[in-house]
Design a protein around this motif. Structure first.
Motif, mmCIF file in Angstrom:
data_model
loop_
_atom_site.group_PDB
_atom_site.id
_atom_site.type_symbol
_atom_site.label_atom_id
_atom_site.label_comp_id
_atom_site.label_asym_id
_atom_site.label_seq_id
_atom_site.Cartn_x
_atom_site.Cartn_y
_atom_site.Cartn_z
ATOM 1 N N GLN A 86 0.826 -1.216 0.000
ATOM 2 C CA GLN A 86 0.000 0.000 0.000
ATOM 3 C C GLN A 86 0.861 1.267 0.000
ATOM 4 O O GLN A 86 0.656 2.198 0.783
ATOM 5 C CB GLN A 86 -0.952 -0.007 1.185
ATOM 6 N N ILE A 87 1.824 1.277 -0.913
ATOM 7 C CA ILE A 87 2.715 2.428 -1.055
ATOM 8 C C ILE A 87 2.146 3.373 -2.106
ATOM 9 O O ILE A 87 1.796 2.960 -3.214
ATOM 10 C CB ILE A 87 4.132 1.983 -1.466
ATOM 11 N N GLU A 88 2.047 4.649 -1.734
ATOM 12 C CA GLU A 88 1.532 5.647 -2.659
ATOM 13 C C GLU A 88 2.645 6.208 -3.538
ATOM 14 O O GLU A 88 3.805 6.283 -3.137
ATOM 15 C CB GLU A 88 0.869 6.802 -1.901
ATOM 16 N N GLY A 89 2.269 6.625 -4.741
ATOM 17 C CA GLY A 89 3.211 7.262 -5.643
ATOM 18 C C GLY A 89 2.595 8.501 -6.268
ATOM 19 O O GLY A 89 1.755 9.166 -5.662
ATOM 20 N N LYS A 90 2.990 8.801 -7.478
ATOM 21 C CA LYS A 90 2.479 9.944 -8.225
ATOM 22 C C LYS A 90 2.149 9.493 -9.644
ATOM 23 O O LYS A 90 2.568 8.433 -10.106
ATOM 24 C CB LYS A 90 3.520 11.072 -8.278
ATOM 25 N N PHE A 91 1.405 10.335 -10.353
ATOM 26 C CA PHE A 91 1.238 10.149 -11.788
ATOM 27 C C PHE A 91 2.425 10.831 -12.458
ATOM 28 O O PHE A 91 2.618 12.051 -12.299
ATOM 29 C CB PHE A 91 -0.083 10.750 -12.265
ATOM 30 N N VAL A 92 3.225 10.070 -13.170
ATOM 31 C CA VAL A 92 4.476 10.607 -13.706
ATOM 32 C C VAL A 92 4.508 10.426 -15.226
ATOM 33 O O VAL A 92 4.189 9.357 -15.753
ATOM 34 C CB VAL A 92 5.702 9.939 -13.058
ATOM 35 N N TYR A 93 4.897 11.490 -15.928
ATOM 36 C CA TYR A 93 4.968 11.469 -17.385
ATOM 37 C C TYR A 93 6.216 12.231 -17.830
ATOM 38 O O TYR A 93 6.458 13.360 -17.390
ATOM 39 C CB TYR A 93 3.736 12.136 -18.012
ATOM 40 N N ASN A 94 7.009 11.613 -18.682
ATOM 41 C CA ASN A 94 8.100 12.324 -19.348
ATOM 42 C C ASN A 94 7.555 12.907 -20.640
ATOM 43 O O ASN A 94 6.789 12.250 -21.359
ATOM 44 C CB ASN A 94 9.263 11.381 -19.647
ATOM 45 N N PHE A 95 7.950 14.144 -20.954
ATOM 46 C CA PHE A 95 7.383 14.812 -22.123
ATOM 47 C C PHE A 95 8.426 15.695 -22.785
ATOM 48 O O PHE A 95 9.399 16.128 -22.155
ATOM 49 C CB PHE A 95 6.163 15.652 -21.728
ATOM 50 N N ILE A 96 8.226 15.945 -24.064
ATOM 51 C CA ILE A 96 9.062 16.875 -24.815
ATOM 52 C C ILE A 96 8.611 18.285 -24.456
ATOM 53 O O ILE A 96 7.420 18.593 -24.564
ATOM 54 C CB ILE A 96 8.925 16.621 -26.324
ATOM 55 N N PRO A 97 9.516 19.131 -23.985
ATOM 56 C CA PRO A 97 9.095 20.453 -23.490
ATOM 57 C C PRO A 97 8.235 21.223 -24.485
ATOM 58 O O PRO A 97 8.564 21.340 -25.656
ATOM 59 C CB PRO A 97 10.430 21.161 -23.241
ATOM 60 N N ASN A 98 7.118 21.714 -23.979
ATOM 61 C CA ASN A 98 6.180 22.525 -24.740
ATOM 62 C C ASN A 98 5.471 23.419 -23.738
ATOM 63 O O ASN A 98 4.824 22.931 -22.803
ATOM 64 C CB ASN A 98 5.165 21.651 -25.484
ATOM 65 N N ASP A 99 5.596 24.728 -23.899
ATOM 66 C CA ASP A 99 5.093 25.654 -22.881
ATOM 67 C C ASP A 99 3.582 25.626 -22.728
ATOM 68 O O ASP A 99 3.049 26.104 -21.717
ATOM 69 C CB ASP A 99 5.556 27.086 -23.197
ATOM 70 N N ASP A 100 2.861 25.064 -23.697
ATOM 71 C CA ASP A 100 1.407 25.009 -23.604
ATOM 72 C C ASP A 100 0.918 23.675 -23.035
ATOM 73 O O ASP A 100 -0.266 23.352 -23.113
ATOM 74 C CB ASP A 100 0.790 25.243 -24.985
ATOM 75 N N LEU A 101 1.823 22.885 -22.460
ATOM 76 C CA LEU A 101 1.433 21.607 -21.879
ATOM 77 C C LEU A 101 0.360 21.809 -20.809
ATOM 78 O O LEU A 101 0.433 22.736 -20.001
ATOM 79 C CB LEU A 101 2.651 20.924 -21.246
ATOM 80 N N LYS A 102 -0.647 20.926 -20.806
ATOM 81 C CA LYS A 102 -1.718 20.987 -19.804
ATOM 82 C C LYS A 102 -1.940 19.605 -19.204
ATOM 83 O O LYS A 102 -1.625 18.579 -19.822
ATOM 84 C CB LYS A 102 -3.020 21.492 -20.435
ATOM 85 N N VAL A 103 -2.465 19.598 -17.985
ATOM 86 C CA VAL A 103 -2.896 18.368 -17.328
ATOM 87 C C VAL A 103 -4.416 18.412 -17.225
ATOM 88 O O VAL A 103 -4.990 19.427 -16.833
ATOM 89 C CB VAL A 103 -2.275 18.236 -15.925
ATOM 90 N N ARG A 104 -5.056 17.312 -17.605
ATOM 91 C CA ARG A 104 -6.521 17.257 -17.551
ATOM 92 C C ARG A 104 -6.959 16.063 -16.715
ATOM 93 O O ARG A 104 -6.371 14.979 -16.784
ATOM 94 C CB ARG A 104 -7.118 17.185 -18.948
ATOM 95 N N MET A 105 -8.016 16.281 -15.925
ATOM 96 C CA MET A 105 -8.659 15.199 -15.175
ATOM 97 C C MET A 105 -10.130 15.141 -15.569
ATOM 98 O O MET A 105 -10.780 16.181 -15.696
ATOM 99 C CB MET A 105 -8.526 15.428 -13.671
ATOM 100 N N TYR A 106 -10.623 13.932 -15.741
ATOM 101 C CA TYR A 106 -12.017 13.715 -16.148
ATOM 102 C C TYR A 106 -12.718 12.918 -15.054
ATOM 103 O O TYR A 106 -12.238 11.867 -14.619
ATOM 104 C CB TYR A 106 -12.080 12.971 -17.478
ATOM 105 N N PHE A 107 -13.883 13.418 -14.598
ATOM 106 C CA PHE A 107 -14.593 12.833 -13.470
ATOM 107 C C PHE A 107 -15.977 12.336 -13.865
ATOM 108 O O PHE A 107 -16.574 12.819 -14.833
ATOM 109 C CB PHE A 107 -14.787 13.884 -12.360
#
Length: 373
Positions: free
Chosen positions: A280-301
């Motif tokens: 039951q070890i917690e972590g993070k959502f991790v993503y490697n990406f090519i730098p882009n200043d308009d990068l966004k994170v989206r969550m859908y519920f």
């Protein structure tokens, strides 16, 4: 994050059998050079959920190298080395260094690719090397990120002896190469709706991931291609159908860039994904990406009102403004705290607007005639 620097010291020398200084023959036959190569400051040696990076994770892991000895645009020799070649590898990352001899005198630059995933030894030119395409999907494992560095201005240093193998003094040059990744990393966690219960009784997180990201880039970090934008990503409804050039959020073949799952939020405990079910070890959502200043994170519920009705305000989109923009070699850590009013429809522009006008009718007065019984 301060970039990890891998320092390469190359001692290039004319051999004892070098040609006369006035020899006008081709550079390839006008003498030979030797190189002693050392790399310092390395660590020998996912999916999109993993442990958050800490102070001890700043060193970049290096498991193999391809070393290119070049003159102008020509690659004259390529050497490869794996960390499984223990004795030679320890020399490479230690004080002794690894010697490379009989290099053409025309060599005036050194290029290195670290964590090589394919055979690059047949490349004949520097431009061809730099134009090798890196797909971001293959750059998600933190222990296998492609690194690249170059030094095109070799610095002359004082003459030294190279040891028992050479009795003559050698003219040497230092080459300093900084090996850096082509990607940045974002780590997302502590997801919390701080006022949950005001309008919504329940928020079930169904999909999280990136928008406005590139899928590939050249080895030299230029010409990123195939941008996946928020305009060509569809809401993941049961009846969603993607046409050519469109993608359904959380589905299709972009699994490196988003995660589909089910988790319920509350207003007291920040949510983080479990990366070890047994412990039951917690972590993070991790993503490697090519730098882009308009990068966004989206969550859908799946958002539910207090009366149990699904709500159309089911999407949270976060954008960022890091100082100096997103840069390769940086780890960006994000805690996503939000309020109910931050939730919007998947397409905010598609909201229905109703213009309501009200006419108040005057009282009507009428006389009643009584009827007597």
């Amino acid at each position: 994050m301060k970039l990890n620097k891998l320092v390469l010291v190359a001692l290039l020398a004319l051999g004892a059998t070098a040609c006369d200084k006035n020899d006008e023959n081709d550079a390839l036959t006008a003498g030979k050079k030797s190189v002693v190569l050392k790399i310092d400051g390395i660590t020998s040696g996912s999916r999109s959920t993993g442990a958050a990076s800490g102070e001890t994770d700043k060193k970049i892991t290096l498991s193999n190298v391809a070393i290119f000895f070049a003159g102008d645009d020509n690659i004259y020799k390529v050497e490869t080395l794996e960390n499984t070649e223990t004795e030679k590898w320890e020399k490479l990352i230690g004080q002794e260094g690894v010697e490379y001899h009989n290099l053409p005198k025309a060599v005036n630059a050194v290029y290195i690719v670290g964590n090589v995933k394919e055979d690059l030894t047949k490349l004949g030119s520097v431009q061809t090397l730099k134009k090798q395409i890196l797909g971001i999907e293959g750059e998600q494992a933190m222990d296998n990120i492609t690194l690249f560095g170059e030094d095109k201005e070799l610095e002359s240093v004082d003459a030294l002896h190279s040891g028992e193998a050479h009795e003559e003094e050698l003219t040497m040059y230092n080459a300093v190469v900084e090996l850096t990744p082509r990607v940045a990393r974002i780590e997302i966690g502590n997801i919390t709706c701080t006022d949950l219960g005001s309008e919504f009784s329940k928020l079930d997180l169904k999909v999280i991931g990136l928008l406005n990201f590139y899928e590939s880039v050249q080895l030299d970090g230029t010409n990123p291609t195939l941008l996946i934008t928020e305009d060509n990503v569809l809401e993941p409804t049961p009846d969603a159908v993607a046409e050519e050039g469109e993608y359904i959020f959380g589905k299709d073949d972009k699994t490196w860039g988003w995660d589909e799952f089910s988790a319920s939020l509350d207003d007291t405990t920040p949510y983080n994904p479990i990366i070890d079910e047994e412990k039951q070890i917690e972590g993070k959502f991790v993503y490697n990406f090519i730098p882009n200043d308009d990068l966004k994170v989206r969550m859908y519920f799946n958002a539910t009102t207090a009366t149990g009705v699904p709500h159309s305000d089911n999407t949270l989109t976060a954008k960022f403004a890091p100082q100096n923009g997103f840069q390769a070699g940086y780890i960006y850590q994000v805690d996503l705290e939000f309020t109910e009013k931050d939730l919007k429809p998947w397409d905010p522009n598609a909201q229905i607007c109703v213009n309501v006008s009200v006419t108040v009718k005057d009282w009507e007065i009428t006389s009643l005639d009584p009827i007597y019984e």
